[in-house]
Design a protein around this motif. Sequence first.
Motif, PDB file in Angstrom:
ATOM      1  N   HIS A 152       0.818  -1.208   0.000  1.00 59.00           N
ATOM      2  CA  HIS A 152       0.000   0.000   0.000  1.00 59.00           C
ATOM      3  C   HIS A 152       0.858   1.268   0.000  1.00 59.00           C
ATOM      4  N   ILE A 153       1.908   1.254   0.797  1.00 59.51           N
ATOM      5  CA  ILE A 153       2.792   2.438   0.849  1.00 59.51           C
ATOM      6  C   ILE A 153       3.380   2.708  -0.537  1.00 59.51           C
ATOM      7  N   TRP A 154       3.747   1.664  -1.240  1.00 59.74           N
ATOM      8  CA  TRP A 154       4.350   1.846  -2.561  1.00 59.74           C
ATOM      9  C   TRP A 154       3.347   2.154  -3.662  1.00 59.74           C
ATOM     10  N   ARG A 155       2.118   1.623  -3.516  1.00 62.40           N
ATOM     11  CA  ARG A 155       1.115   1.868  -4.573  1.00 62.40           C
ATOM     12  C   ARG A 155       0.324   3.150  -4.327  1.00 62.40           C
ATOM     13  N   ALA A 156       0.317   3.649  -3.076  1.00 65.11           N
ATOM     14  CA  ALA A 156      -0.554   4.772  -2.717  1.00 65.11           C
ATOM     15  C   ALA A 156      -0.379   6.002  -3.618  1.00 65.11           C
ATOM     16  N   PRO A 157       0.880   6.430  -3.927  1.00 66.25           N
ATOM     17  CA  PRO A 157       1.006   7.629  -4.760  1.00 66.25           C
ATOM     18  C   PRO A 157       0.301   7.466  -6.102  1.00 66.25           C
ATOM     19  N   ARG A 161      -3.096   9.549  -7.451  1.00 71.44           N
ATOM     20  CA  ARG A 161      -3.140  10.303  -8.718  1.00 71.44           C
ATOM     21  C   ARG A 161      -4.329   9.869  -9.552  1.00 71.44           C
ATOM     22  N   LEU A 162      -4.590   8.559  -9.553  1.00 75.72           N
ATOM     23  CA  LEU A 162      -5.700   8.003 -10.322  1.00 75.72           C
ATOM     24  C   LEU A 162      -7.036   8.539  -9.804  1.00 75.72           C
ATOM     25  N   GLN A 163      -7.177   8.535  -8.477  1.00 75.39           N
ATOM     26  CA  GLN A 163      -8.423   9.020  -7.866  1.00 75.39           C
ATOM     27  C   GLN A 163      -8.633  10.498  -8.140  1.00 75.39           C
ATOM     28  N   GLN A 164      -7.529  11.281  -8.048  1.00 75.52           N
ATOM     29  CA  GLN A 164      -7.635  12.727  -8.307  1.00 75.52           C
ATOM     30  C   GLN A 164      -8.059  12.982  -9.745  1.00 75.52           C
ATOM     31  N   LEU A 168     -11.432  14.927 -10.843  1.00 74.21           N
ATOM     32  CA  LEU A 168     -11.326  16.068 -11.743  1.00 74.21           C
ATOM     33  C   LEU A 168     -12.213  15.851 -12.954  1.00 74.21           C
ATOM     34  N   HIS A 169     -12.156  14.627 -13.462  1.00 76.69           N
ATOM     35  CA  HIS A 169     -12.905  14.259 -14.651  1.00 76.69           C
ATOM     36  C   HIS A 169     -14.404  14.365 -14.388  1.00 76.69           C
ATOM     37  N   SER A 170     -14.849  13.807 -13.221  1.00 76.03           N
ATOM     38  CA  SER A 170     -16.289  13.811 -12.958  1.00 76.03           C
ATOM     39  C   SER A 170     -16.759  15.212 -12.571  1.00 76.03           C
TER      40      SER A 170
END
Lengths: 176, 176
Positions: A152-157, A161-164, A168-170
């Motif tokens: 999780h620590i390594w994938r979180a960044p 970014r994906l969630q942001q 932004l898109h929605s």
Amino acid sequence: MRVLGVDPGLTRCGVGVVDGTAGRPLRMVAVGVVRTPADAEVPQRLVGIERGIEEWLDEHRPEAVAVERVFSQHNVRTVMGTAQASAVAMLCAARRGLPVALHTPSEVKAAVSGSGRADKAQVAAMVTRLLRLDAPPRPADAADALALAICHIWRAPALNRLQQARRLHSAKGPVR
Amino acid sequence: MRVLGVDPGLTRCGVGVVDGTAGRPLRMVAVGVVRTPADAEVPQRLVGIERGIEEWLDEHRPEAVAVERVFSQHNVRTVMGTAQASAVAMLCAARRGLPVALHTPSEVKAAVSGSGRADKAQVAAMVTRLLRLDAPPRPADAADALALAICHIWRAPALNRLQQARRLHSAKGPVR
């Protein structure tokens, strides 16, 4: 970033807390197992798991909780227990407003060992090395919980970014 | 005896409260559905289900909770959600010290209609008749929750005798 990893199960629920940021050395804060008696009824076992997870959250105050994503292609009986235990872990975290991330077993294996098909011993060996421990954490569920936290620590960044981007898109509406 | 029946699900969790004793007319106390938004994340949906079940327990004070026993031979995605929602229902009940009973769909169908292979409409028709309602409860999950409660009221005496026999047996030790 402090992450609690949870490898869900009714009999043994692995729990591990890791401090770290992507690209920096990691530090193990604590590791253990929440157990419930195999001869108890499922509802009582779920209460025991809730109590155990709550104690870990109270004591270590993680900023995020990473739970193994359960699939049902495996043994039917085991999977139901795992799904129920993971539901309790997700509930405890979300009730406190903590972000919950689900990672599949192969995502976790790939994150810590470079291969999504690594075996238990390989994952335990990498967890031991990455956290600079003297010996592999026991039982295996405890090592898996630490692997989940590291993943999780390594994938979180990347996930953030994906969630942001999605938000932004929605907010802007679909591009026409 | 007052029983809360729960037909677990992430999107629609049927809930129904019935008063009654085996061999006497039954009375519906309340029926409804706990819903969570399909576009929310699972951890948040579990928090919503917990809140909903807690409200039903607070308002109607049942003496027992009957939850549908989940099998995983069906659709994989649906089953995981159902297992997670049922875990939350079991947890809420057991945390209050309420007895929780699991009944399979065919036990419920057999209890209310005489056939373990009865269809949804048949179950709804029997629930309507047994509770002397003007119309079948809607949606179907609500009718199923009432059927679970009825099944529990009728099966409880036999289940209690079985549990007592088991306890007596284990206290005395196995017969030689």
